[in-house]
Design a protein around this motif. Structure first.
Motif, mmCIF file in Angstrom:
data_model
loop_
_atom_site.group_PDB
_atom_site.id
_atom_site.type_symbol
_atom_site.label_atom_id
_atom_site.label_comp_id
_atom_site.label_asym_id
_atom_site.label_seq_id
_atom_site.Cartn_x
_atom_site.Cartn_y
_atom_site.Cartn_z
ATOM 1 N N ILE A 127 -0.328 -4.864 -6.216
ATOM 2 C CA ILE A 127 0.931 -4.165 -6.524
ATOM 3 C C ILE A 127 2.039 -4.922 -5.819
ATOM 4 C CG2 ILE A 127 2.172 -1.961 -6.643
ATOM 5 C CD1 ILE A 127 -0.413 -0.524 -6.081
ATOM 6 N N GLY A 182 6.517 -1.694 5.178
ATOM 7 C CA GLY A 182 5.766 -1.517 3.934
ATOM 8 C C GLY A 182 5.031 -0.189 3.925
ATOM 9 N N GLY A 183 4.122 -0.046 2.973
ATOM 10 C CA GLY A 183 3.415 1.216 2.775
ATOM 11 C C GLY A 183 2.532 1.588 3.954
ATOM 12 N N ASN A 184 1.818 0.623 4.495
ATOM 13 C CA ASN A 184 0.963 0.962 5.628
ATOM 14 C C ASN A 184 1.786 1.525 6.781
ATOM 15 O OD1 ASN A 184 -1.437 0.141 4.401
ATOM 16 N ND2 ASN A 184 -2.140 -0.874 6.249
ATOM 17 N N ASN A 213 3.125 4.999 6.071
ATOM 18 C CA ASN A 213 2.104 6.035 6.228
ATOM 19 C C ASN A 213 1.750 6.264 7.701
ATOM 20 O OD1 ASN A 213 1.383 6.919 3.468
ATOM 21 N ND2 ASN A 213 0.769 4.799 3.152
ATOM 22 N N HIS A 228 -5.810 4.896 -0.168
ATOM 23 C CA HIS A 228 -5.697 3.522 0.344
ATOM 24 C C HIS A 228 -6.305 3.411 1.758
ATOM 25 C CE1 HIS A 228 -3.514 -0.028 1.906
ATOM 26 N NE2 HIS A 228 -3.410 -0.379 0.647
ATOM 27 N N TRP A 260 -5.271 2.502 4.471
ATOM 28 C CA TRP A 260 -4.438 2.723 5.658
ATOM 29 C C TRP A 260 -4.925 3.910 6.467
ATOM 30 C CZ3 TRP A 260 -2.028 7.248 6.873
ATOM 31 C CH2 TRP A 260 -1.823 8.171 5.841
ATOM 32 N N GLY A 277 -0.027 8.050 -7.260
ATOM 33 C CA GLY A 277 -0.251 6.711 -7.795
ATOM 34 C C GLY A 277 -1.263 5.971 -6.943
ATOM 35 N N VAL A 326 -3.953 3.324 -5.600
ATOM 36 C CA VAL A 326 -3.792 1.888 -5.634
ATOM 37 C C VAL A 326 -4.714 1.230 -6.665
ATOM 38 C CG1 VAL A 326 -5.420 1.529 -3.743
ATOM 39 C CG2 VAL A 326 -3.491 -0.025 -4.006
ATOM 40 N N ASP A 380 1.244 9.948 -0.100
ATOM 41 C CA ASP A 380 1.331 8.496 -0.159
ATOM 42 C C ASP A 380 1.789 8.109 -1.564
ATOM 43 O OD1 ASP A 380 1.151 5.791 -0.099
ATOM 44 O OD2 ASP A 380 -1.010 5.688 0.284
ATOM 45 N N ALA A 400 3.419 5.185 -2.063
ATOM 46 C CA ALA A 400 3.850 3.793 -1.829
ATOM 47 C C ALA A 400 4.086 3.077 -3.153
ATOM 48 C CB ALA A 400 2.810 3.043 -0.993
ATOM 49 N N TYR A 401 3.146 3.240 -4.051
ATOM 50 C CA TYR A 401 3.308 2.598 -5.366
ATOM 51 C C TYR A 401 4.059 3.511 -6.343
ATOM 52 C CZ TYR A 401 1.673 1.892 -10.220
ATOM 53 O OH TYR A 401 1.593 1.798 -11.575
ATOM 54 N N ASP A 426 7.426 2.581 -1.175
ATOM 55 C CA ASP A 426 7.546 1.147 -0.930
ATOM 56 C C ASP A 426 8.593 0.518 -1.845
ATOM 57 O OD1 ASP A 426 6.098 -0.032 1.056
ATOM 58 O OD2 ASP A 426 4.364 -0.540 -0.170
ATOM 59 N N HIS A 429 9.447 -2.359 -1.846
ATOM 60 C CA HIS A 429 9.010 -3.711 -2.247
ATOM 61 C C HIS A 429 7.933 -3.679 -3.338
ATOM 62 C CE1 HIS A 429 5.976 -4.097 1.403
ATOM 63 N NE2 HIS A 429 5.376 -3.540 0.385
ATOM 64 N N LYS A 430 7.632 -2.488 -3.845
ATOM 65 C CA LYS A 430 6.754 -2.420 -5.016
ATOM 66 C C LYS A 430 7.606 -2.106 -6.251
ATOM 67 C CE LYS A 430 2.419 -1.597 -2.683
ATOM 68 N NZ LYS A 430 1.470 -0.604 -2.172
HETATM 69 C C1 LIG Z 1 0.454 -0.662 -1.525
HETATM 70 C C2 LIG Z 1 -0.020 0.647 -1.042
HETATM 71 C C3 LIG Z 1 -0.196 0.877 0.322
HETATM 72 C C4 LIG Z 1 0.030 -0.199 1.357
HETATM 73 O O1 LIG Z 1 1.351 -0.625 1.312
HETATM 74 P P1 LIG Z 1 1.817 -2.039 1.910
HETATM 75 O O2 LIG Z 1 3.219 -2.140 1.507
HETATM 76 O O3 LIG Z 1 0.919 -3.066 1.278
HETATM 77 O O4 LIG Z 1 1.606 -1.975 3.381
HETATM 78 C C5 LIG Z 1 -0.596 2.132 0.712
HETATM 79 N N1 LIG Z 1 -0.819 3.096 -0.195
HETATM 80 C C6 LIG Z 1 -0.672 2.909 -1.521
HETATM 81 C C7 LIG Z 1 -0.911 4.033 -2.472
HETATM 82 C C8 LIG Z 1 -0.263 1.673 -1.992
HETATM 83 O O5 LIG Z 1 -0.086 1.476 -3.298
#
Ligand SMILES: *Cc1c(COP(=O)(O)O)cnc(C)c1O
Length: 504
Positions: A97, A156-158, A161, A198, A200, A253, A255, A280, A282-283, A309, A311-312
């Motif tokens: 992603i 970022g996502g990690n 979270n 994910h 994380w 969403g 991963v 979560d 992130a995506y 995120d 950046h996604k």
């Molecule tokens: C991408 C993603 C993460 C991790 O995010 P990073 O930006 O790669 O650190 C965590 N949870 C979900 C659902 C994701 O899609």
């Protein structure tokens, strides 16, 4: 002393680049980048070079004793990167992603580095702090939750979270925990999430001293959503056994296949049991901006915290993540401390906003600028259009795979499609052997696709089936690309199948 002579008499150092030289090198670099973006379709997605090949190219000289010219360094770096990278900005990049970067974000990062704000403290970054605050407000508005949400931009996502995880713990665990720690407070804190969450979560549980056994992985139902009946039951059983449930994680969403949990139901289970509800997203969270997906994301605004995120699916260049918290005071309760050498707490209008008190970082870069600029350039209508198009293209890929005799379309959610190649001839008769062979074949196919640079996909395993996986967070991908991807997969698949069957 006149100003001009003061400027001219600047101290000579090995680091400065004189104004005219800076302009010249800078313009050249901008030209190169503009050409690169304009002709990106002519590049392979990747050349698939090995680390060893790249090391040879880079050479093994030691660090220079005497400095080189900035001009030379920039030309060589541009050459190395533009000719030997994997381009996630390519229209046929749709693995993992990772998005194509918004061009305005490229300029934003340059401007941001030029003013080099430390957005840990308001005193050090007066305008940047306000811009990040506004960006966070816009992100809450974007996904359609209450403007009460506040938070912080992270890498970022990690990190987003993790930041929420600790806030949840502070809010729900015994108040002594902060001073006495997990052992002395006899904490048996438990976290609940679906098995497709994910990685994380496991990292957080280990990092923050809970141990990976503190994560209860709840099975998923036939739609791949967290089975909320099992969730309820597991929480009840744990309470009876003396555990302390503190947090449930819903995914907006996932991963692997893009499934959104039944958030509303999870919210009500959290409410019944007084648990922190973290989402979560992130995506997937940005897709909540689409009116046609309103039902899918129902419950998003019930979350105590949300990770997303930029950046996604907001196409910000790496890195940009965000933690939103319904009551941002929980972040301050978790992360704020006031050593004597900090004099950051007040400004003329009262309390100041210091982002170091909202998260794990102390000094912070100005990553908000690229997100803030892109949100303005694109606008909510522009984002709606691009996100909807990504989803449409993903559905098209699914439909084309479904129609094709030698492809099996497997899942389609948000902008993620999974499918696999099934040759029509020369397959083992035995069903079990056939499935094993198809997994081997599709894995070999993916490895080849990831090396040869025509298209970049990743993989997912869905109910034991090794699948090719496409995730489109790419404003450059077109219908034509999707049609071509089908051809590429079939051509490569045929060759690999032939190789595998004649090698036997
Ligand atoms: C991408 C993603 C993460 C991790 O995010 P990073 O930006 O790669 O650190 C965590 N949870 C979900 C659902 C994701 O899609």
């Amino acid at each position: 002393m006149k100003n001009s002579s003061a400027v001219n008499k600047r101290k000579a150092t090995p680091i400065e680049i004189e104004k005219e030289a800076f302009r010249k090198i800078g313009y050249q670099l901008i030209d190169t980048i503009a050409n690169f973006m304009d002709s990106i379709t002519e590049y392979p997605v990747t050349k698939g070079e090995s680390p060893l090949q790249l090391q040879v190219l880079l050479g093994n000289s030691g660090m220079p004793e005497n400095g080189l010219s900035a001009d030379e360094i920039i030309s060589r770096s541009t050459d190395l990167l533009l000719n030997h990278s994997l381009f996630n900005g390519h229209p046929k990049f749709m693995g993992y992603i990772t998005s194509s970067p918004a061009p305005i974000g490229i300029l934003a990062d340059m401007l941001s580095a030029s003013v080099n704000q430390n957005v840990g403290a308001q005193l050090l970054s007066p305008m940047a702090t306000e811009i990040e605050k506004q960006t966070i407000g816009w992100l809450a508005e974007f996904i359609g939750v209450s403007p009460r949400y506040g938070g912080i931009l992270v890498s970022g996502g990690n990190m987003a979270n993790f930041t929420a995880f600790l806030a949840a713990r502070t809010a729900k665990a015994s108040p002594e925990l902060k001073d006495d720690g997990l052992t002395k407070t006899n904490s048996n804190l438990m976290v609940y999430c679906s098995k497709s969450t994910h990685t994380w979560v496991e990292k957080a549980a280990i990092l923050f001293g809970h141990g990976s056994k503190s994560v209860r992985w709840i099975p998923t139902d036939s739609e791949n959503k967290m089975d909320n009946e099992v969730l309820s039951k597991t929480i009840k059983e744990d309470l009876k056994l003396g555990y302390q449930p503190f947090m449930v994680i819903g995914t907006a969403g996932d991963v692997s296949t893009g499934v959104v949990d039944n958030l509303k139901k999870i919210a009500s289970i959290c409410k019944q049991n007084n648990l922190w509800f973290h989402i979560d997203g992130a995506y997937g969270a940005p897709a909540a901006i689409l009116p046609e997906l309103k039902n899918l994301f129902d419950g998003l605004g019930d979350a105590d915290s949300i990770a997303l995120d930029p950046h996604k699916w907001l196409y910000a260049p790496l890195e940009a993540g965000c933690t939103l918290v319904k009551n941002p005071q929980h972040l301050i309760n978790t992360y704020s401390s006031h050593p004597e050498y900090y004099n950051f707490s007040k400004n003329e209008e009262g309390k100041s906003l210091n982002f170091y008190e909202y998260g794990l970082q102390n000094s912070r870069g100005f990553r908000g600028l690229k997100v803030w600029m892109a949100l303005q350039q694109i606008g909510s209508n522009g984002y709606k259009k691009m996100i909807a198009e990504d989803i449409e293209l993903s559905k098209l890929l699914f439909d084309l795979a479904d129609e094709h005799l030698e492809l099996e379309a497997i899942t389609q959610n948000l902008s993620i499609t999974t499918f696999r190649y099934i040759p029509s001839q020369n397959l083992p008769e035995n069903i079990e052997k056939k499935e094993i062979y198809l997994n081997t074949l599709n894995e070999a196919l993916l490895d080849t696709l990831q090396q040869d640079g025509k298209v970049f996909l990743s993989n997912a395993v869905v109910q034991g089936k090794y699948c090719l996986r496409s995730c489109i967070v790419n404003f450059r991908t077109s219908e034509q690309d999707i049609k071509e991807i089908i051809e590429i997969v079939i051509n490569e698949g045929t060759i690999i199948h032939q190789k595998l069957t004649t090698n036997k």
